[in-house]
Design a protein around this motif. Structure first.
Motif, PDB file in Angstrom:
ATOM      1  N   LEU A 124       0.854  -1.185   0.000  1.00 23.84           N
ATOM      2  CA  LEU A 124       0.000   0.000   0.000  1.00 23.84           C
ATOM      3  C   LEU A 124       0.888   1.233   0.000  1.00 23.84           C
ATOM      4  O   LEU A 124       1.758   1.365   0.855  1.00 23.84           O
ATOM      5  CB  LEU A 124      -0.895   0.020   1.249  1.00 23.84           C
ATOM      6  N   LYS A 125       0.694   2.110  -0.945  1.00 17.40           N
ATOM      7  CA  LYS A 125       1.511   3.333  -1.003  1.00 17.40           C
ATOM      8  C   LYS A 125       0.899   4.376  -0.075  1.00 17.40           C
ATOM      9  O   LYS A 125      -0.313   4.619  -0.120  1.00 17.40           O
ATOM     10  CB  LYS A 125       1.519   3.888  -2.431  1.00 17.40           C
ATOM     11  N   PHE A 126       1.728   4.969   0.754  1.00 19.14           N
ATOM     12  CA  PHE A 126       1.225   6.011   1.650  1.00 19.14           C
ATOM     13  C   PHE A 126       2.070   7.265   1.454  1.00 19.14           C
ATOM     14  O   PHE A 126       3.272   7.258   1.699  1.00 19.14           O
ATOM     15  CB  PHE A 126       1.283   5.548   3.108  1.00 19.14           C
ATOM     16  N   ASP A 127       1.420   8.318   0.976  1.00 15.92           N
ATOM     17  CA  ASP A 127       2.162   9.544   0.677  1.00 15.92           C
ATOM     18  C   ASP A 127       2.262  10.431   1.919  1.00 15.92           C
ATOM     19  O   ASP A 127       1.274  10.988   2.377  1.00 15.92           O
ATOM     20  CB  ASP A 127       1.460  10.292  -0.461  1.00 15.92           C
ATOM     21  N   GLY A 128       3.472  10.527   2.447  1.00 17.21           N
ATOM     22  CA  GLY A 128       3.685  11.392   3.606  1.00 17.21           C
ATOM     23  C   GLY A 128       4.546  12.586   3.236  1.00 17.21           C
ATOM     24  O   GLY A 128       5.120  13.248   4.095  1.00 17.21           O
ATOM     25  N   SER A 129       4.645  12.856   1.951  1.00 22.06           N
ATOM     26  CA  SER A 129       5.614  13.872   1.492  1.00 22.06           C
ATOM     27  C   SER A 129       5.217  15.299   1.856  1.00 22.06           C
ATOM     28  O   SER A 129       6.039  16.204   1.783  1.00 22.06           O
ATOM     29  CB  SER A 129       5.811  13.752  -0.022  1.00 22.06           C
ATOM     30  N   ARG A 130       3.961  15.506   2.211  1.00 24.71           N
ATOM     31  CA  ARG A 130       3.568  16.876   2.576  1.00 24.71           C
ATOM     32  C   ARG A 130       3.539  17.087   4.091  1.00 24.71           C
ATOM     33  O   ARG A 130       3.173  18.141   4.573  1.00 24.71           O
ATOM     34  CB  ARG A 130       2.201  17.205   1.969  1.00 24.71           C
ATOM     35  N   ILE A 131       3.944  16.047   4.839  1.00 22.26           N
ATOM     36  CA  ILE A 131       3.904  16.175   6.303  1.00 22.26           C
ATOM     37  C   ILE A 131       5.086  17.015   6.783  1.00 22.26           C
ATOM     38  O   ILE A 131       6.230  16.790   6.402  1.00 22.26           O
ATOM     39  CB  ILE A 131       3.920  14.781   6.971  1.00 22.26           C
ATOM     40  N   VAL A 132       4.771  17.999   7.606  1.00 20.08           N
ATOM     41  CA  VAL A 132       5.822  18.848   8.190  1.00 20.08           C
ATOM     42  C   VAL A 132       5.610  18.887   9.712  1.00 20.08           C
ATOM     43  O   VAL A 132       4.577  18.461  10.214  1.00 20.08           O
ATOM     44  CB  VAL A 132       5.781  20.288   7.631  1.00 20.08           C
ATOM     45  N   SER A 133       6.605  19.369  10.415  1.00 23.41           N
ATOM     46  CA  SER A 133       6.478  19.481  11.869  1.00 23.41           C
ATOM     47  C   SER A 133       6.620  20.952  12.243  1.00 23.41           C
ATOM     48  O   SER A 133       7.675  21.536  12.045  1.00 23.41           O
ATOM     49  CB  SER A 133       7.555  18.646  12.551  1.00 23.41           C
ATOM     50  N   ARG A 134       5.573  21.487  12.775  1.00 27.17           N
ATOM     51  CA  ARG A 134       5.589  22.905  13.137  1.00 27.17           C
ATOM     52  C   ARG A 134       6.489  23.117  14.363  1.00 27.17           C
ATOM     53  O   ARG A 134       6.383  22.414  15.352  1.00 27.17           O
ATOM     54  CB  ARG A 134       4.156  23.366  13.453  1.00 27.17           C
TER      55      ARG A 134
END
Lengths: 316, 255
Positions: free
Chosen positions: A167-177
């Protein structure tokens, strides 16, 4: 059908052996096992994961500049846990896991038991040590999602072949404030295997006499594919770095074999290694506590005996 | 800046632990300030001394007796203490909610520091839960902490001695590791002075900590005793070395 999540720990793209015991522990009848693999070529680990019962491989992709950011890694996994309706999560209680798992549990406000020796998933119970390793506690957890940090080498791996789906899971836009990863400084690169993972640990204490003599232990450990540890006395003397300390305020380990060299065996040291499979104590002082609380005791000078063992190992 | 230090009252690591009933211990042993929290207090005081108009507040959830641990923190240089009094045992989900509530009620945290773990429970998670409740960034096993303006620059130790450097915006939460500093133990005058410092006690029932669907608690506690009967290996160095290798090969099967 229960969905169970397992966070796989890799070393330079390769799956670490210690994952297999954890997967074995997490397997339950009538359940789907989701392995979370972060930023790696999942095809390279698929066969191994399938041979231990993983039915779904979650291929998590992160932005290239966020790969080492623990806050982003935790958020990606937490999001995946929610996305796939996972009710129980297993990770390893390694140095990486000690940072990652609490971040995930905190974000989900899920209960978390670290350093479990075993887990009864049906009854939501986990066993860990409490009070400086002097007691074993069974802990009940409740909640929509529960998280367990499994002590490496605590469970014997057992194979169970299945086939899996990726299953492909796109986490490329996750950032940590408010949290930025700046850099990573490599530690001792001669360390090939970490204390938490090693099957064999050779630890040195005051009886090593100085820091240079620890190379005697390293040479032997190398032959055994093991790791070198130390007592607090050796660390406090400045002979070896704190990262090598085994004990209450250092690493807690459960190797198959623990060889204590010139270590007296304080209560605090014992708290960190008492669950080892087999303990061998080598000391010139027959009254050292470890000599009375081990499986094999040797009254000898480690500085003579260990090189002899290394020599025998070299010569087959 | 208000610097909050979360401390825990724990049994001494060398205390003899006796299990009572199903899930309690005999608490008639020496309790002290959790060793990792000593690093947290020391660091908080160091930062306070470099930042004008700062205050260090030690907070604790525990029984009435935990005042002793707060007094230790005050003797090490914290300015005042807050003890949330509860006789019941608590796990990290609740502990974090209690500490968060009491800190938010008391002031405006600029920095929160605690030990990376407690030596009794070793849950390693309270700092992350506090961070999540406040929505503050968190780093643990911190061995260097520099405050530059509204940024904290931290070094966090990973396995094998590798070190990550992070930048976190303030307010943030820090889990103090052993390498952070050398705890500054109080002198006699420090102890005398600390007796005049204020410890405010709040009953847990007076706080509104909200509710969580998640919970965890100890259902059973047993002494962890592995009885080993040592066999002595004797002989000359060559014989002993051979016997050790035989044990590794045949009994432990690691080679």
């Amino acid at each position: 059908m229960k969905n169970i999540g397992i966070i796989i720990e890799l070393d330079e793209g390769k799956i670490k052996e210690i994952n297999f015991g954890m997967i074995t522990l997490a397997r339950a009848p009538d359940s789907d096992l989701f392995a979370f693999v972060l930023d790696a070529d999942v095809t390279a680990v698929r066969e191994d994961l399938e041979s231990y019962g993983i039915t779904k491989i979650v291929d998590v992709a992160l932005a290239s500049d966020q790969r080492n950011n623990p806050a982003v890694r935790a958020k990606a996994i937490a999001n995946g846990i929610k996305e796939y309706g996972i009710g129980a999560v297993f990770g390893l209680s390694t140095a990486t896991g000690k940072d990652l798992l609490p971040r995930i549990a905190a974000q989900l406000e899920a209960p978390l038991v670290m350093d479990c020796f075993t887990v009864d998933l049906e009854n939501n119970l986990a066993w860990t040590s409490r009070y400086s390793g002097k007691t074993s506690a069974s802990i009940k957890v409740t909640g929509d999602i529960v998280v367990f940090g499994v002590r490496p080498n605590a469970v014997e791996p057992v194979k169970g072949q299945v086939s899996s789906r990726i299953l492909k899971f796109d986490g490329s836009r996750i950032v940590s404030r408010g949290f930025k990863f700046v850099k990573r400084a490599a530690g001792d690169t001669s360390v090939k295997i970490s204390l938490a993972e090693a099957d064999v640990i050779i630890s040195g204490g005051r009886g090593m006499k100085n820091g240079d003599n620890f190379s005697i232990l390293s040479k032997c450990a190398e032959k055994l594919n093991g790791a070198v540890g130390a007592s607090r006395a050796a660390v406090d003397s400045g002979w070896v770095p704190y990262s090598m300390q085994v004990g209450l305020t250092g690493e807690k380990v459960s190797p198959r074999v623990y060889i204590g060299c010139g270590i007296s065996g304080s209560i605090q040291h014992f708290a960190g290694m008492k669950t080892s499979g087999l303990i061998i104590a080598i000391n010139t002082d027959k009254h050292a506590s470890l000599m009375a609380d081990c499986d094999y005791s040797v009254l000898a000078d480690v500085l003579e005996l260990i090189p002899e063992i290394t020599r025998h190992l070299e010569n087959g | 800046m208000q610097i909050y230090v979360c401390v825990k009252h724990v049994p001494d690591s060398s205390a003899v632990i006796t299990v009572l009933g199903d899930n309690q211990i005999d608490e008639n042993v020496i309790f002290l300030l959790n060793p990792y929290d000593e690093h947290a207090v020391t660091e908080a005081v160091k930062i306070k001394n470099s930042l004008p108009d700062s205050e260090v507040i030690a907070v604790c959830l525990g029984k009435d007796d935990a005042e002793k641990t707060l007094r230790s923190a005050l003797a090490m240089g914290a300015d005042r203490g807050i003890l949330v009094v509860s006789d019941a045992p608590h796990e990290s989900i609740e502990i974090a909610r209690v500490l968060k509530t009491v800190m938010a009620q008391d002031g405006i945290p600029g920095l929160i520091i605690t030990g990376k773990e407690s030596i009794d429970a070793k849950g390693m998670q309270t700092m992350f839960r506090i961070g999540a409740l406040f929505d503050f960034p968190v780093a643990t096993n911190v061995i260097r902490l520099d405050i530059e303006g509204d940024i904290a620059i931290v070094d966090s130790e990973l396995s094998g001695g590798a070190v990550d450097t992070y930048e976190m915006s303030l307010p943030c939460v820090i889990g103090a590791g052993r390498g952070l500093n050398t705890p500054k133990y109080p002198t006699f005058p420090d102890v005398v002075k600390s007796k005049k410092k204020v410890v405010k006690k709040i009953a847990l029932a007076e706080l509104d900590i909200g509710t969580s669907k998640a919970d965890m608690w100890i259902v059973g506690l047993e002494p962890l005793v592995l009885v080993r009967k040592p066999k002595e290996i004797t002989g000359d160095t060559d014989e002993v070395a051979r016997e050790v290798i035989r044990i590794l090969r045949e009994e432990a099967k690691v080679i």
